[in-house]
Design a protein around this motif. Sequence first.
Motif, PDB file in Angstrom:
ATOM      1  N   ILE A  52      85.711   6.722 -14.212  1.00  0.00           N
ATOM      2  CA  ILE A  52      85.430   7.371 -15.497  1.00  0.00           C
ATOM      3  C   ILE A  52      83.950   7.293 -15.822  1.00  0.00           C
ATOM      4  O   ILE A  52      83.360   8.243 -16.353  1.00  0.00           O
ATOM      5  CB  ILE A  52      86.283   6.750 -16.617  1.00  0.00           C
ATOM      6  CG1 ILE A  52      87.760   7.059 -16.374  1.00  0.00           C
ATOM      7  CG2 ILE A  52      85.854   7.273 -17.984  1.00  0.00           C
ATOM      8  CD1 ILE A  52      88.707   6.378 -17.335  1.00  0.00           C
ATOM      9  N   THR A  53      83.297   6.184 -15.482  1.00  0.00           N
ATOM     10  CA  THR A  53      81.878   6.002 -15.778  1.00  0.00           C
ATOM     11  C   THR A  53      81.022   7.052 -15.086  1.00  0.00           C
ATOM     12  O   THR A  53      80.025   7.514 -15.654  1.00  0.00           O
ATOM     13  CB  THR A  53      81.423   4.586 -15.370  1.00  0.00           C
ATOM     14  OG1 THR A  53      82.189   3.641 -16.115  1.00  0.00           O
ATOM     15  CG2 THR A  53      79.960   4.371 -15.651  1.00  0.00           C
ATOM     16  N   VAL A  54      81.405   7.471 -13.895  1.00  0.00           N
ATOM     17  CA  VAL A  54      80.647   8.524 -13.203  1.00  0.00           C
ATOM     18  C   VAL A  54      80.636   9.790 -14.056  1.00  0.00           C
ATOM     19  O   VAL A  54      79.600  10.444 -14.215  1.00  0.00           O
ATOM     20  CB  VAL A  54      81.249   8.820 -11.808  1.00  0.00           C
ATOM     21  CG1 VAL A  54      80.610  10.041 -11.189  1.00  0.00           C
ATOM     22  CG2 VAL A  54      81.076   7.617 -10.903  1.00  0.00           C
ATOM     23  N   GLY A  55      81.783  10.135 -14.639  1.00  0.00           N
ATOM     24  CA  GLY A  55      81.855  11.309 -15.510  1.00  0.00           C
ATOM     25  C   GLY A  55      81.102  11.117 -16.811  1.00  0.00           C
ATOM     26  O   GLY A  55      80.405  12.015 -17.290  1.00  0.00           O
ATOM     27  N   VAL A  56      81.207   9.928 -17.391  1.00  0.00           N
ATOM     28  CA  VAL A  56      80.565   9.651 -18.677  1.00  0.00           C
ATOM     29  C   VAL A  56      79.043   9.706 -18.552  1.00  0.00           C
ATOM     30  O   VAL A  56      78.348  10.135 -19.474  1.00  0.00           O
ATOM     31  CB  VAL A  56      81.033   8.283 -19.221  1.00  0.00           C
ATOM     32  CG1 VAL A  56      80.203   7.838 -20.396  1.00  0.00           C
ATOM     33  CG2 VAL A  56      82.496   8.360 -19.605  1.00  0.00           C
ATOM     34  N   ARG A  57      78.501   9.291 -17.408  1.00  0.00           N
ATOM     35  CA  ARG A  57      77.048   9.271 -17.221  1.00  0.00           C
ATOM     36  C   ARG A  57      76.415  10.660 -17.237  1.00  0.00           C
ATOM     37  O   ARG A  57      75.204  10.782 -17.346  1.00  0.00           O
ATOM     38  CB  ARG A  57      76.689   8.570 -15.916  1.00  0.00           C
ATOM     39  CG  ARG A  57      76.789   7.072 -16.038  1.00  0.00           C
ATOM     40  CD  ARG A  57      76.218   6.386 -14.838  1.00  0.00           C
ATOM     41  NE  ARG A  57      76.309   4.947 -14.998  1.00  0.00           N
ATOM     42  CZ  ARG A  57      76.286   4.093 -14.009  1.00  0.00           C
ATOM     43  NH1 ARG A  57      76.169   4.535 -12.768  1.00  0.00           N
ATOM     44  NH2 ARG A  57      76.376   2.814 -14.229  1.00  0.00           N
ATOM     45  N   ARG A 104      85.856  12.770 -24.043  1.00  0.00           N
ATOM     46  CA  ARG A 104      86.598  12.059 -25.073  1.00  0.00           C
ATOM     47  C   ARG A 104      86.150  10.605 -25.205  1.00  0.00           C
ATOM     48  O   ARG A 104      86.138  10.054 -26.305  1.00  0.00           O
ATOM     49  CB  ARG A 104      88.090  12.117 -24.702  1.00  0.00           C
ATOM     50  CG  ARG A 104      89.024  11.901 -25.839  1.00  0.00           C
ATOM     51  CD  ARG A 104      90.443  12.249 -25.460  1.00  0.00           C
ATOM     52  NE  ARG A 104      90.986  11.288 -24.515  1.00  0.00           N
ATOM     53  CZ  ARG A 104      91.894  11.569 -23.595  1.00  0.00           C
ATOM     54  NH1 ARG A 104      92.345  12.797 -23.463  1.00  0.00           N
ATOM     55  NH2 ARG A 104      92.347  10.643 -22.794  1.00  0.00           N
ATOM     56  N   VAL A 105      85.777   9.972 -24.088  1.00  0.00           N
ATOM     57  CA  VAL A 105      85.441   8.546 -24.122  1.00  0.00           C
ATOM     58  C   VAL A 105      83.951   8.263 -23.988  1.00  0.00           C
ATOM     59  O   VAL A 105      83.558   7.104 -23.941  1.00  0.00           O
ATOM     60  CB  VAL A 105      86.205   7.772 -23.009  1.00  0.00           C
ATOM     61  CG1 VAL A 105      87.690   7.883 -23.200  1.00  0.00           C
ATOM     62  CG2 VAL A 105      85.782   8.216 -21.634  1.00  0.00           C
ATOM     63  N   ARG A 106      83.127   9.281 -23.961  1.00  0.00           N
ATOM     64  CA  ARG A 106      81.718   9.039 -23.630  1.00  0.00           C
ATOM     65  C   ARG A 106      80.953   8.254 -24.682  1.00  0.00           C
ATOM     66  O   ARG A 106      79.913   7.683 -24.399  1.00  0.00           O
ATOM     67  CB  ARG A 106      81.007  10.334 -23.294  1.00  0.00           C
ATOM     68  CG  ARG A 106      80.630  11.172 -24.459  1.00  0.00           C
ATOM     69  CD  ARG A 106      79.728  12.293 -23.977  1.00  0.00           C
ATOM     70  NE  ARG A 106      79.175  12.938 -25.117  1.00  0.00           N
ATOM     71  CZ  ARG A 106      79.026  14.235 -25.234  1.00  0.00           C
ATOM     72  NH1 ARG A 106      79.367  15.014 -24.248  1.00  0.00           N
ATOM     73  NH2 ARG A 106      78.520  14.739 -26.316  1.00  0.00           N
ATOM     74  N   LYS A 107      81.442   8.171 -25.892  1.00  0.00           N
ATOM     75  CA  LYS A 107      80.769   7.371 -26.930  1.00  0.00           C
ATOM     76  C   LYS A 107      81.055   5.881 -26.765  1.00  0.00           C
ATOM     77  O   LYS A 107      80.368   5.050 -27.334  1.00  0.00           O
ATOM     78  CB  LYS A 107      81.231   7.818 -28.319  1.00  0.00           C
ATOM     79  CG  LYS A 107      80.910   9.262 -28.644  1.00  0.00           C
ATOM     80  CD  LYS A 107      79.451   9.457 -28.925  1.00  0.00           C
ATOM     81  CE  LYS A 107      79.197  10.831 -29.498  1.00  0.00           C
ATOM     82  NZ  LYS A 107      78.299  11.625 -28.711  1.00  0.00           N
ATOM     83  N   ARG A 108      82.084   5.537 -25.986  1.00  0.00           N
ATOM     84  CA  ARG A 108      82.434   4.124 -25.770  1.00  0.00           C
ATOM     85  C   ARG A 108      81.458   3.507 -24.778  1.00  0.00           C
ATOM     86  O   ARG A 108      81.107   4.131 -23.790  1.00  0.00           O
ATOM     87  CB  ARG A 108      83.848   3.990 -25.217  1.00  0.00           C
ATOM     88  CG  ARG A 108      84.935   4.454 -26.150  1.00  0.00           C
ATOM     89  CD  ARG A 108      86.301   4.239 -25.528  1.00  0.00           C
ATOM     90  NE  ARG A 108      86.598   2.836 -25.387  1.00  0.00           N
ATOM     91  CZ  ARG A 108      87.120   2.079 -26.329  1.00  0.00           C
ATOM     92  NH1 ARG A 108      87.421   2.602 -27.494  1.00  0.00           N
ATOM     93  NH2 ARG A 108      87.366   0.804 -26.119  1.00  0.00           N
TER      94      ARG A 108
END
Length: 149
Positions: A52-57, A104-108
């Motif tokens: 998920i972190t790869v997408g959030v970055r 959806r989770v990128r602010k976390r």
Amino acid sequence: MRHQKSGRKLGRNSSHRKAMYRNMVTSLLRHERITTTVAKAKELRGEVERTITVGVRLGDLLDKPKDERTRDEQARYAHAMAHVAKTVQDREILHKLFEDIAPRVRKRPGGFTRVVRLGQRRGDAAEMAIIELVDRKIPEADGAGDSIS
């Protein structure tokens, strides 16, 4: 002795373990909640967090339509997709990760998953757990009396 050896073997050889993690990551991203043993859930947590972190970055790039991205931005997006595609084997789930879950989770700041212990499995008394995405979409209950806890 296994001093300084990280990770659980789970009674499998390395290729079987790697395949199992790929399948479980794909299933978790598809359903956003799966039931498994506590040991597998704890190991899976790190795999899913990294994926998920790869997408959030990618940050604000996730909100841009494809035709508005510069060549460099599109290359970053494609590279991230290729990197995650090593783990997530289903194209549909791969796109779900980048278009739905990551925005959806990128602010976390992290901690995208939660492990909830359920108790022992009846057949072999293995400790069971639910691993789920923290802010998963809860499906609407069809009938009265249905509750998700």
